[in-house]
Design a protein around this motif. Structure first.
Motif, PDB file in Angstrom:
ATOM      1  N   ALA A 208      80.280  52.043  25.373  1.00  0.00           N
ATOM      2  CA  ALA A 208      79.650  51.474  24.178  1.00  0.00           C
ATOM      3  C   ALA A 208      78.222  51.038  24.466  1.00  0.00           C
ATOM      4  CB  ALA A 208      80.469  50.293  23.663  1.00  0.00           C
ATOM      5  N   MET A 209      77.988  50.496  25.660  1.00  0.00           N
ATOM      6  CA  MET A 209      76.657  50.040  26.035  1.00  0.00           C
ATOM      7  C   MET A 209      75.729  51.228  26.295  1.00  0.00           C
ATOM      8  SD  MET A 209      74.940  47.177  26.556  1.00  0.00           S
ATOM      9  CE  MET A 209      75.989  45.844  27.111  1.00  0.00           C
ATOM     10  N   LEU A 210      76.218  52.213  27.025  1.00  0.00           N
ATOM     11  CA  LEU A 210      75.367  53.344  27.395  1.00  0.00           C
ATOM     12  C   LEU A 210      74.911  54.151  26.192  1.00  0.00           C
ATOM     13  CD1 LEU A 210      77.137  54.727  30.613  1.00  0.00           C
ATOM     14  CD2 LEU A 210      75.185  53.170  30.458  1.00  0.00           C
TER      15      LEU A 210
ATOM     16  N   PHE B  80      77.470  60.879  32.092  1.00  0.00           N
ATOM     17  CA  PHE B  80      77.022  61.669  33.237  1.00  0.00           C
ATOM     18  C   PHE B  80      75.551  61.409  33.536  1.00  0.00           C
ATOM     19  CE2 PHE B  80      75.141  65.482  35.086  1.00  0.00           C
ATOM     20  CZ  PHE B  80      75.957  65.665  36.198  1.00  0.00           C
ATOM     21  N   ASN B  81      74.708  61.359  32.499  1.00  0.00           N
ATOM     22  CA  ASN B  81      73.276  61.131  32.706  1.00  0.00           C
ATOM     23  C   ASN B  81      73.001  59.751  33.294  1.00  0.00           C
ATOM     24  OD1 ASN B  81      72.734  63.649  31.668  1.00  0.00           O
ATOM     25  ND2 ASN B  81      72.241  62.906  29.618  1.00  0.00           N
TER      26      ASN B  81
ATOM     27  N   ASN C 285      74.129  57.219  37.806  1.00  0.00           N
ATOM     28  CA  ASN C 285      73.487  56.456  38.879  1.00  0.00           C
ATOM     29  C   ASN C 285      73.299  54.995  38.477  1.00  0.00           C
ATOM     30  OD1 ASN C 285      73.280  58.710  40.542  1.00  0.00           O
ATOM     31  ND2 ASN C 285      71.296  59.304  39.696  1.00  0.00           N
ATOM     32  N   LEU C 286      72.954  54.772  37.221  1.00  0.00           N
ATOM     33  CA  LEU C 286      72.797  53.403  36.733  1.00  0.00           C
ATOM     34  C   LEU C 286      74.122  52.653  36.816  1.00  0.00           C
ATOM     35  CD1 LEU C 286      71.016  51.265  35.267  1.00  0.00           C
ATOM     36  CD2 LEU C 286      71.853  52.231  33.120  1.00  0.00           C
ATOM     37  N   VAL C 287      75.197  53.290  36.389  1.00  0.00           N
ATOM     38  CA  VAL C 287      76.510  52.650  36.417  1.00  0.00           C
ATOM     39  C   VAL C 287      76.947  52.390  37.855  1.00  0.00           C
ATOM     40  CG1 VAL C 287      78.944  52.948  35.820  1.00  0.00           C
ATOM     41  CG2 VAL C 287      77.171  53.665  34.211  1.00  0.00           C
ATOM     42  N   ALA C 288      76.698  53.351  38.744  1.00  0.00           N
ATOM     43  CA  ALA C 288      77.130  53.198  40.136  1.00  0.00           C
ATOM     44  C   ALA C 288      76.381  52.075  40.843  1.00  0.00           C
ATOM     45  CB  ALA C 288      76.931  54.514  40.887  1.00  0.00           C
ATOM     46  N   ASN C 289      75.110  51.854  40.495  1.00  0.00           N
ATOM     47  CA  ASN C 289      74.297  50.845  41.181  1.00  0.00           C
ATOM     48  C   ASN C 289      74.391  49.464  40.564  1.00  0.00           C
ATOM     49  OD1 ASN C 289      73.335  52.767  42.989  1.00  0.00           O
ATOM     50  ND2 ASN C 289      71.586  53.295  41.686  1.00  0.00           N
ATOM     51  N   MET C 290      75.005  49.349  39.395  1.00  0.00           N
ATOM     52  CA  MET C 290      75.010  48.069  38.688  1.00  0.00           C
ATOM     53  C   MET C 290      76.411  47.453  38.723  1.00  0.00           C
ATOM     54  SD  MET C 290      73.484  47.231  34.941  1.00  0.00           S
ATOM     55  CE  MET C 290      71.857  47.565  35.582  1.00  0.00           C
TER      56      MET C 290
ATOM     57  N   GLU D 163      74.082  66.736  17.360  1.00  0.00           N
ATOM     58  CA  GLU D 163      74.868  67.878  16.892  1.00  0.00           C
ATOM     59  C   GLU D 163      76.215  67.988  17.593  1.00  0.00           C
ATOM     60  OE1 GLU D 163      72.238  71.074  17.686  1.00  0.00           O
ATOM     61  OE2 GLU D 163      71.047  70.792  15.858  1.00  0.00           O
ATOM     62  N   LEU D 164      76.416  67.208  18.652  1.00  0.00           N
ATOM     63  CA  LEU D 164      77.669  67.290  19.410  1.00  0.00           C
ATOM     64  C   LEU D 164      78.708  66.329  18.849  1.00  0.00           C
ATOM     65  CD1 LEU D 164      76.213  67.369  23.047  1.00  0.00           C
ATOM     66  CD2 LEU D 164      76.966  69.306  21.665  1.00  0.00           C
ATOM     67  N   SER D 165      79.951  66.574  19.200  1.00  0.00           N
ATOM     68  CA  SER D 165      81.021  65.650  18.823  1.00  0.00           C
ATOM     69  C   SER D 165      80.893  64.364  19.649  1.00  0.00           C
ATOM     70  CB  SER D 165      82.386  66.297  19.076  1.00  0.00           C
ATOM     71  OG  SER D 165      82.557  66.550  20.468  1.00  0.00           O
ATOM     72  N   GLU D 166      81.507  63.300  19.171  1.00  0.00           N
ATOM     73  CA  GLU D 166      81.404  62.013  19.863  1.00  0.00           C
ATOM     74  C   GLU D 166      81.934  62.079  21.297  1.00  0.00           C
ATOM     75  OE1 GLU D 166      79.965  59.103  19.213  1.00  0.00           O
ATOM     76  OE2 GLU D 166      79.058  60.122  17.509  1.00  0.00           O
ATOM     77  N   PRO D 167      83.107  62.720  21.541  1.00  0.00           N
ATOM     78  CA  PRO D 167      83.570  62.798  22.942  1.00  0.00           C
ATOM     79  C   PRO D 167      82.581  63.516  23.852  1.00  0.00           C
ATOM     80  CG  PRO D 167      85.355  63.329  21.431  1.00  0.00           C
ATOM     81  CD  PRO D 167      84.113  63.258  20.612  1.00  0.00           C
ATOM     82  N   LEU D 168      81.997  64.619  23.378  1.00  0.00           N
ATOM     83  CA  LEU D 168      81.022  65.337  24.201  1.00  0.00           C
ATOM     84  C   LEU D 168      79.763  64.502  24.412  1.00  0.00           C
ATOM     85  CD1 LEU D 168      81.177  69.023  22.909  1.00  0.00           C
ATOM     86  CD2 LEU D 168      81.742  68.193  25.195  1.00  0.00           C
ATOM     87  N   LYS D 169      79.328  63.842  23.360  1.00  0.00           N
ATOM     88  CA  LYS D 169      78.137  63.000  23.459  1.00  0.00           C
ATOM     89  C   LYS D 169      78.348  61.888  24.480  1.00  0.00           C
ATOM     90  CE  LYS D 169      75.169  60.037  20.621  1.00  0.00           C
ATOM     91  NZ  LYS D 169      74.924  59.521  19.250  1.00  0.00           N
ATOM     92  N   GLU D 170      79.498  61.219  24.423  1.00  0.00           N
ATOM     93  CA  GLU D 170      79.787  60.144  25.370  1.00  0.00           C
ATOM     94  C   GLU D 170      79.900  60.679  26.792  1.00  0.00           C
ATOM     95  OE1 GLU D 170      83.289  58.268  23.937  1.00  0.00           O
ATOM     96  OE2 GLU D 170      82.315  57.405  22.147  1.00  0.00           O
ATOM     97  N   GLU D 171      80.488  61.858  26.937  1.00  0.00           N
ATOM     98  CA  GLU D 171      80.626  62.448  28.274  1.00  0.00           C
ATOM     99  C   GLU D 171      79.257  62.735  28.886  1.00  0.00           C
ATOM    100  OE1 GLU D 171      82.603  66.398  30.413  1.00  0.00           O
ATOM    101  OE2 GLU D 171      83.173  65.837  28.363  1.00  0.00           O
TER     102      GLU D 171
END
Length: 288
Positions: free
Chosen positions: A158-160, A136-137, A140-145, A124-132
């Motif tokens: 695009a991957m997330l 954020f969720n 931790n995965l991005v920081a550790n990889m 139900e959210l816009s694409e920018p909000l959804k990606e944000e």
């Protein structure tokens, strides 16, 4: 009514039944009418009306209070309702106790006592909000990889957005050797073991990924992967894997470099005479 109210024995039936109805409502509604019972017909009916209004207000108060309490933590209530269905399902099929315990532990680790319709909320959210929110969720995965930390932010986003969250319990085989691979996995938290034919184990933990070889080679799984702890993973399907890498060919080469290194190690660990996976360059395209 005449037997209940002897003093009304000679009165009209309307007065008798009015007093009988008043007495019945007084007991049924459990609402007092003061120190002295009403005597006149007008007093009787006014008192009954006030009792009905009082009972209605009391019922409405209880109903609104209950709804308010439930709405304070609707996600936990939804989880409890869902798990009651799971318990009834396990009871209906007479599942053994150890299986029921594993299912209980899975729900506790997977949902942690709360349940949300995340796909509907994000949809139900816009694409920018959804990606944000997704960024954020998965922070931790991005920081550790390292793969994500050093990659193009557009590639990471695009991957997330195509990842799916999954939980595995200790001892679960996430991947079995020889099966057709349709997913690769990124480890957010947990430890897994890569098991090859040479009976040599390789441990992977937070920030690692596995399962990409099969997607690149269009072949079968070259090793098994077992969860050693409770593992919180993100999976990526083969179709989404190809869709993203078509737009970012440099990242495909990064995956291929790691895959070649892992294939070489698997080939070295295999006993003499066993079939070694063919090089990536001899395979048609990339995916599977």
């Amino acid at each position: 009514p005449a037997r209940l109210f002897p003093r009304l024995q000679n009165d009209s039936w309307g007065k008798q039944y009015s007093h009988a109805l008043f007495k019945a409502m007084s007991h049924m509604l459990c609402i007092g009418y003061g120190q002295q019972a009403p005597e006149g017909m007008t007093d009787v009916w006014l008192t009954m009306l006030s009792m009905i209004v009082g009972a209605t207000c009391y019922a409405m108060f209880i109903g609104h209070a209950t709804a308010l309490i439930q709405s304070l933590d609707s996600s936990r209530r939804q989880y409890q309702e869902k798990y009651k269905q799971v318990e009834q399902y396990m009871s209906f099929h007479k599942l053994p106790g150890d299986t029921r315990q594993r299912i209980h532990e899975y729900y506790e680790h997977r949902y942690q006592g709360k349940m949300f319709d995340e796909e509907n909320i994000l949809g139900e959210l816009s694409e920018p909000l959804k990606e944000e929110i997704i960024n954020f969720n998965c922070r931790n995965l991005v920081a550790n990889m390292p793969l994500f930390a050093n990659a193009d932010p557009n590639f990471v986003t695009a991957m997330l957005t195509k990842l799916r969250f999954e939980v595995f319990q200790p001892g679960d085989f996430i991947i079995r050797e020889g099966t057709v691979g349709k997913k690769m996995y990124f480890i957010q938290h947990g430890v897994v073991s890569i098991l090859t034919k040479g009976n040599k184990e390789t441990k992977l933990s937070d920030g690692s990924y596995f399962g990409e070889i099969c997607l690149l080679t269009r072949g079968r799984r070259t090793a098994s992967v077992r969860a050693d702890t409770y593992c919180r993973l993100y999976s990526l399907s083969v179709d989404n894997f190809n869709e993203v890498l078509e737009e970012y060919p440099m990242m495909r080469r990064a995956f291929e470099t790691v895959a070649m290194d892992r294939l070489d190690r698997i080939g070295e660990e295999q006993p003499p005479g066993s079939a070694r996976p063919p090089p990536l360059g001899l395979l048609p395209g990339a995916t599977a």
